[in-house]
Design an enzyme around this catalytic site. Sequence first.
Site, short mmCIF file in Angstrom:
data_model
loop_
_atom_site.label_atom_id
_atom_site.label_comp_id
_atom_site.label_asym_id
_atom_site.label_seq_id
_atom_site.Cartn_x
_atom_site.Cartn_y
_atom_site.Cartn_z
N PHE A 1 108.23 43.66 9.73
CA PHE A 1 109.54 44.01 9.14
C PHE A 1 110.05 42.78 8.38
O PHE A 1 110.25 41.73 8.99
CB PHE A 1 110.48 44.37 10.27
CG PHE A 1 111.88 44.79 9.91
CD1 PHE A 1 112.14 46.04 9.37
CD2 PHE A 1 112.95 43.94 10.16
CE1 PHE A 1 113.44 46.45 9.10
CE2 PHE A 1 114.27 44.34 9.89
CZ PHE A 1 114.51 45.60 9.35
N PRO B 1 115.58 33.08 3.11
CA PRO B 1 116.17 31.76 3.30
C PRO B 1 117.70 31.78 3.20
O PRO B 1 118.38 31.09 3.94
CB PRO B 1 115.55 30.93 2.17
CG PRO B 1 114.25 31.61 1.89
CD PRO B 1 114.46 33.06 2.16
N GLU C 1 117.08 40.02 15.62
CA GLU C 1 117.63 41.39 15.52
C GLU C 1 119.17 41.39 15.64
O GLU C 1 119.77 42.32 16.16
CB GLU C 1 116.94 42.33 16.53
CG GLU C 1 115.43 42.34 16.28
CD GLU C 1 114.69 43.53 16.79
OE1 GLU C 1 115.29 44.58 17.03
OE2 GLU C 1 113.45 43.42 16.91
N1 COS Z 1 123.28 52.79 10.90
C1 COS Z 1 123.36 53.44 9.71
N2 COS Z 1 124.04 52.95 8.66
C2 COS Z 1 124.66 51.78 8.81
C3 COS Z 1 124.61 51.05 10.01
C4 COS Z 1 123.89 51.61 11.08
N3 COS Z 1 123.80 50.98 12.25
N4 COS Z 1 125.31 49.91 9.86
C5 COS Z 1 125.79 49.92 8.61
N5 COS Z 1 125.40 51.06 7.97
C6 COS Z 1 125.76 51.51 6.62
C7 COS Z 1 127.28 51.57 6.49
O1 COS Z 1 127.76 52.81 6.93
C8 COS Z 1 127.48 51.34 5.02
O2 COS Z 1 127.27 52.54 4.36
P1 COS Z 1 128.23 53.00 3.11
O3 COS Z 1 127.99 51.96 2.06
O4 COS Z 1 127.73 54.36 2.75
O5 COS Z 1 129.63 52.98 3.64
C9 COS Z 1 126.34 50.39 4.65
O6 COS Z 1 125.34 50.53 5.67
C10 COS Z 1 126.80 48.94 4.62
O7 COS Z 1 127.29 48.62 5.90
P2 COS Z 1 128.35 47.46 6.13
O8 COS Z 1 129.48 47.60 5.16
O9 COS Z 1 128.69 47.46 7.58
O10 COS Z 1 127.50 46.18 5.74
P3 COS Z 1 127.83 44.63 5.89
O11 COS Z 1 127.28 43.93 4.73
O12 COS Z 1 129.27 44.44 6.23
O13 COS Z 1 126.89 44.15 7.12
C11 COS Z 1 126.16 43.72 9.33
C12 COS Z 1 126.86 44.63 8.33
C13 COS Z 1 126.72 42.31 9.39
C14 COS Z 1 126.39 44.42 10.64
C15 COS Z 1 124.65 43.67 8.98
O14 COS Z 1 124.42 42.91 7.82
C16 COS Z 1 123.80 43.10 10.09
O15 COS Z 1 123.47 43.81 11.06
N6 COS Z 1 123.38 41.82 9.97
C17 COS Z 1 122.44 41.24 10.88
C18 COS Z 1 121.07 41.41 10.34
C19 COS Z 1 120.06 41.22 11.40
O16 COS Z 1 120.13 41.77 12.49
N7 COS Z 1 119.04 40.46 11.07
C20 COS Z 1 117.96 40.23 11.96
C21 COS Z 1 116.75 40.18 11.14
S1 COS Z 1 115.57 41.26 11.59
S2 COS Z 1 114.67 40.45 13.11
#
Ligand code: COS
Length: 387
Positions: free
Chosen positions: A122, A127, A368
């Site tokens: 995935f 960076p 994650e």
């Molecule tokens: N399931 C489905 N859709 C989701 C969702 C979820 N869990 N979380 C967000 N979305 C959707 C939102 O509904 C939104 O949709 P719309 O544009 O239609 O309204 C869209 O995705 C954007 O969501 P949001 O506005 O919440 O995005 P942000 O940029 O504010 O980011 C966070 C949200 C910070 C929660 C996200 O970037 C995140 O999880 N970051 C961490 C990333 C991570 O875990 N990285 C690890 C790397 S992989 S090992």
Amino acid sequence: MTLDSESFDILLSSVEKFIHQKLVPQENYLEEYDEVPTDLVEDMKSMGLFGLSIPEEFGGIGLSMSQEVRVAFEFGKTSLAFRSVFGTNVGIGSQGILMDGTAEQKAFYLPKVASGELIMSFALTEPDAGSDAASLKTRADLDGDQYVLNGTKRYITNAPRAGAFTLMARTGGPGSSGVSSFIVPSNLPGIQLGKPDKKMGQRGTKTCDVILENVRVPAANIIGGVPGQGFKTAMKVLDRGRLHISAVACGMAQRILNESVRYAKDRKQFGKSIGEFQLIQAMLADSQAELLAGWSLVQEVAQRYDSKSANVSDTDVSMRVSCTKMFCTEMVGRIADRGVQVHGGAGYINEYPVERFYRDVRLLRLYEGTTQIQQLIIGRELLRQVS
Ligand code: COS
């Protein structure tokens, strides 16, 4: 999707046996050589572990989330690198295709993923885009019926083993709506891997950069065939992955606690087992109670996850998943810390498992989604629910 309970019990007991008899004895090898022995990988394939979460129609075992967390709990009881070999196939590498892929994508990729013939990895983080995943910069520009990908992906688990990546790149403008998920075979011209990351712990797991230079990917490889949906796919995949990681954290907490109780019983100071001292018992008791709380939470939220409509985003369930990830990964950090404390000086010495588990579990609070990202998801949802 669920496996009948009799078959599941058989699977779980063979997993327990495999871990106890084959993996635990290889933990020191893993630590020393930074490699999972290939015969063990073959065993994992023949046990069907790469396909735990893939439906039977695509050659997998088809576990429900409530079942998957019980298997993940068992794998938490040994070095986390063993699980990592098949972990991306079960979770973040494959689930995007399963949740949002086209019928053709599912039929082509999932059987290979389930058998372990194809390792999927995935690729979201970059960076300059970690917690702020929606700011990713990797470009995917349409040229005829192909996209041309340029950018760098960072800390990509299993990249050196991967036959393909679920990779997020920008096909549109800024923000989350400009992101698409692609299936990118790892042998395409223009893909290079960076040097292996030298990590604090989790020896035997493989992570590195994935560098893309003018990599041409068929437009048909966009997951679901529709651009701009990739961020949501990634978030849905992470919701599921976070529950799995929570279960792993609980399994690891159990192993550390077992090691600590054994040590407390065997180690003598002041003329008796240190376990007879109430200050040691207090640490063990705190760990047991926290572990029980975390594991109960995982099972409860996994059931909720199973009963929500398939593939549908449910912000309340996502919030509960984040609570679980936050609690369980922080909890195992405290239990690892107490485990070292119960072991005294021995806990700082490499030949005792708690020393390496202490280092290994540190990552759980980071990948994650960090604890702080989970807090943000929880906080935002609580406020949304009253508006
Ligand atoms: N399931 C489905 N859709 C989701 C969702 C979820 N869990 N979380 C967000 N979305 C959707 C939102 O509904 C939104 O949709 P719309 O544009 O239609 O309204 C869209 O995705 C954007 O969501 P949001 O506005 O919440 O995005 P942000 O940029 O504010 O980011 C966070 C949200 C910070 C929660 C996200 O970037 C995140 O999880 N970051 C961490 C990333 C991570 O875990 N990285 C690890 C790397 S992989 S090992």
